[in-house]
Enzyme design. Structure first.
Site, PDB file in Angstrom:
ATOM      1  N   GLY A  28       5.609   7.165  -1.201  1.00 45.36           N
ATOM      2  CA  GLY A  28       6.405   5.989  -1.570  1.00 45.36           C
ATOM      3  C   GLY A  28       5.559   4.933  -2.266  1.00 45.36           C
ATOM      4  NE  ARG A  32       8.646  10.220   0.028  1.00 49.56           N
ATOM      5  CZ  ARG A  32       7.908   9.279   0.602  1.00 49.56           C
ATOM      6  NH1 ARG A  32       6.732   9.585   1.114  1.00 49.56           N
ATOM      7  NH2 ARG A  32       8.333   8.027   0.644  1.00 49.56           N
ATOM      8  CG  ASP A  91       2.746  12.826   6.312  1.00 44.02           C
ATOM      9  OD1 ASP A  91       2.183  13.242   7.345  1.00 44.02           O
ATOM     10  OD2 ASP A  91       3.908  12.408   6.302  1.00 44.02           O
ATOM     11  CE  LYS A 104       1.532   5.348  -0.147  1.00 37.80           C
ATOM     12  NZ  LYS A 104       2.622   6.281  -0.367  1.00 37.80           N
ATOM     13  CB  THR A 105       1.989   3.487   3.676  1.00 41.07           C
ATOM     14  OG1 THR A 105       3.346   3.418   4.080  1.00 41.07           O
ATOM     15  CG2 THR A 105       1.121   3.277   4.902  1.00 41.07           C
ATOM     16  CG  ASP A 132       6.012   2.960   6.066  1.00 42.14           C
ATOM     17  OD1 ASP A 132       6.747   2.209   5.398  1.00 42.14           O
ATOM     18  OD2 ASP A 132       6.143   4.184   6.106  1.00 42.14           O
ATOM     19  CE1 TYR A 144      13.470   3.779  -1.566  1.00 42.04           C
ATOM     20  CE2 TYR A 144      15.420   3.002  -0.435  1.00 42.04           C
ATOM     21  CZ  TYR A 144      14.492   3.989  -0.666  1.00 42.04           C
ATOM     22  OH  TYR A 144      14.571   5.185   0.010  1.00 42.04           O
ATOM     23  N   GLY A 182      11.012  -4.302  -1.824  1.00 41.78           N
ATOM     24  CA  GLY A 182       9.646  -4.824  -1.672  1.00 41.78           C
ATOM     25  C   GLY A 182       8.559  -3.857  -2.113  1.00 41.78           C
TER      26      GLY A 182
END
Ligand code: FBP
Length: 548
Positions: A77, A141, A172, A198-199, A201, A420, A422
């Site tokens: 993402g 992905r 992942d 990166k993420t 989350d 999405y 942000g």
């Protein structure tokens, strides 16, 4: 291309670098490392990259570096700052040796396998400095897990003279990077692999990786929106806003947004699991606050819901685990045509308890739970509309209470989902600086011949000049987990720690937020120019974790 005034101004922003990276550096190696869990298994699976030391940099003189070719992949993402990782790698490589070359593999890891790439020139990189998005080369992905994929990758690297690949990704994707590094080392391919955290989350973090990039910007964007909604709620005084926030399993984004905006209710999935709560318990908690505020004439409020909530409700978790195992490579299920056939098939295969839970869910939600997993075997929680489920259940419960005169308010709810909005925002100064430093660090790790490392920049609540750059072996972050029905080595996800400072702080103040006083904060939009306390603040999570 026509650009906004802000885009034009940001193009010339010079990201801040740690002081050590502003001159020549030498590498300093620490002690040997271990994986965070399952040491024997991980050691067996990664015999060549297990145990490597943590490295940091020190100012020092170094002979000229040999020219290298590097390929970069954006994986998973989008997260604000990806383009700056690339510009950091580019500038670092060119500084170390002007003959160094950087290629970008297109559309994520599949670009490596399918030999889709571009050379990243100064002109291209300049076009994307300090911008949001991953569109410079695109993302994807695709999971790199088969030998033929690694071999196809090696083929194109050989053809282009690439000695190193940088994987910019989440847990992942960095797991993939670790596997790839091990394979290329074992096969003597002469291709190093470096990861970058990166993420949005925020769940790829540990002692050496204080935060993943993109979390800062994404949370600031969502918090602005939440603040705006709160101001609207406090003006109109007639709606309860149920706001679901991205973040996959972990509730870091939801908690951070709560710390920034002080909503009436914030659900933290990790707490729900620890308290063994049912969906009805969650609903009861929400209802209590709504009823209490109604007694003060306040029929409005805000509720933050992490998108992964459903996976943390123990009975739902069991159901999802059963569904994951059941649906992994299940040709019989995939051959069924209608939703009803699929529903009946699933009901027939679940254990009685899970079947009961499955049947109790609204059909739409039950169907969402059986949709395709992502290539890493994860349920696509962003597609599960938990906020609507909660509105439905809360409304039903309030109607019951009204019928027995235990609730006299008016309940009108509006649902929102922020995710999405942000992920591709123009990176905050923090993310712009952090990502540029991560990329720059990666270029040094490569030139120093390192492989199987993640680029690490620490001490992030201090001014950027004092940040500490280096590399951490990715194997240190690995443990064994069940994926697609089988045990696999993966990077351990960092969930919200209920003993950690951010949650503890929230726990101490949440009753006050839920109460009849209005304690909303309206954070406003990200500021890129102005006083440092307005423009350069890291997240509240980082500040609290580092006790500031
Ligand atoms: P990464 O883990 O790849 O960084 O993705 C983050 C995320 O935005 C999650 O928060 C969300 O659940 C998921 O991606 C959505 O996936 P997709 O982009 O495929 O819709």
């Amino acid at each position: 291309m026509t650009k906004s005034p802000l885009q034009i101004a940001r193009a010339s922003y010079q990201p801040k670098l740690p002081a050590t990276l502003q001159s020549n550096v030498v590498l300093k190696e620490g002690a040997a490392t271990n994986s965070v869990a399952d040491q024997d298994d991980i050691k067996k699976l990664f015999p060549n990259t297990y145990g490597m030391p943590i490295v940091t940099f020190e100012a020092g003189l170094k002979d000229a570096y040999a020219a290298v070719g590097v390929g970069v992949i954006l994986s998973g993402g989008q997260a604000p700052g990806g383009h700056n990782v690339i510009s950091g790698i580019f500038d670092g490589l060119k500084k170390l040796n002007s003959n160094n070359k950087l290629y970008g593999f297109l559309g994520g890891p599949s670009g490596l396998v399918d030999h889709e790439y571009i050379e990243l020139t100064e002109e291209t990189v300049d076009e994307y400095r300090n911008t949001g998005g991953f569109d410079i080369i695109g993302s994807g992905r695709t999971k790199l897990e088969e030998e033929w994929q690694y071999e196809k990758g090696a083929e194109i690297c050989k053809k282009l003279g690439i000695n190193a690949i940088v994987v910019i990704g989440g847990d992942d994707s960095n797991t993939n990077a670790c596997v790839l590094a091990e394979y290329y080392l074992q096969q003597n391919k002469g291709i190093q692999v470096i990861g970058c955290p990166k993420t949005i989350d925020g769940d790829l973090k540990n002692e050496m990786i204080e935060t993943s990039f993109g979390f800062d910007t994404a949370c600031k964007v969502y918090s602005e929106l939440i603040g705006n909604i709160q101001r609207d709620a406090n003006s109109a005084k007639k709606y309860w806003h149920f706001i679901r926030l991205m973040g996959r399993s972990a509730s870091h984004i939801t908690l951070e947004c709560a710390l920034q905006s002080q909503p009436n209710i914030c659900i933290v999935s990790e707490e729900v699991e620890a308290k063994n709560m049912t969906l009805n318990d969650v609903v009861e908690d929400i209802v209590k606050v709504i009823v209490k505020r109604a007694t003060h004439g306040l029929n409005f409020g805000t509720i933050l819901i992490p998108e992964g909530l459903i996976e943390f409700i123990p009975a739902m978790k069991t159901l999802i685990t059963e569904l994951n195992d059941l649906l992994a490579h299940n040709d019989d299920f995939n051959a069924l045509n209608t939703d009803d056939e699929k529903r009946e098939y699933v009901k027939g295969m679940l254990t009685p308890n899970s079947c009961q839970v499955y049947r109790s869910l609204p059909k739409g939600i039950a169907k969402q739970l059986t949709l395709d997993r992502d290539p890493h075997g994860n349920v696509q929680v962003s597609l599960i509309e938990t906020e609507k489920l909660l509105i439905e259940m809360v409304a039903k419960r309030l109607a019951q209470l009204k019928a027995v005169s235990k609730y006299k308010g008016k309940f009108s709810a509006i649902n929102h989902f922020f995710g999405y909005e942000g992920r591709c925002a123009i990176p905050s100064n923090f993310d712009a600086d952090y990502t540029y430093s991560l990329g720059y660090t990666a270029s040094i790790l490569i030139s120093e011949g390192k492989t199987g490392y993640m680029s690490s920049v620490r001490n992030l609540t201090a001014p950027a000049a004092d940040w500490i750059a280096g590399g951490v072996p990715i194997t240190t972050m690995m443990n064994m987990e069940k994926r697609h029905g089988a045990m696999k080595p993966v990077i351990q996800k960092a969930l919200v720690h209920l003993n950690g400072a951010p949650f503890k702080y929230f726990e101490a103040v949440r009753e006050e937020w839920a109460d009849d006083k209005t304690t909303y904060i309206y954070p406003g939009p990200i500021q890129y120019y102005g006083p440092t306390e307005v423009c350069d603040q890291p997240t509240r999570t980082l500040m609290l974790e580092q006790e500031k």
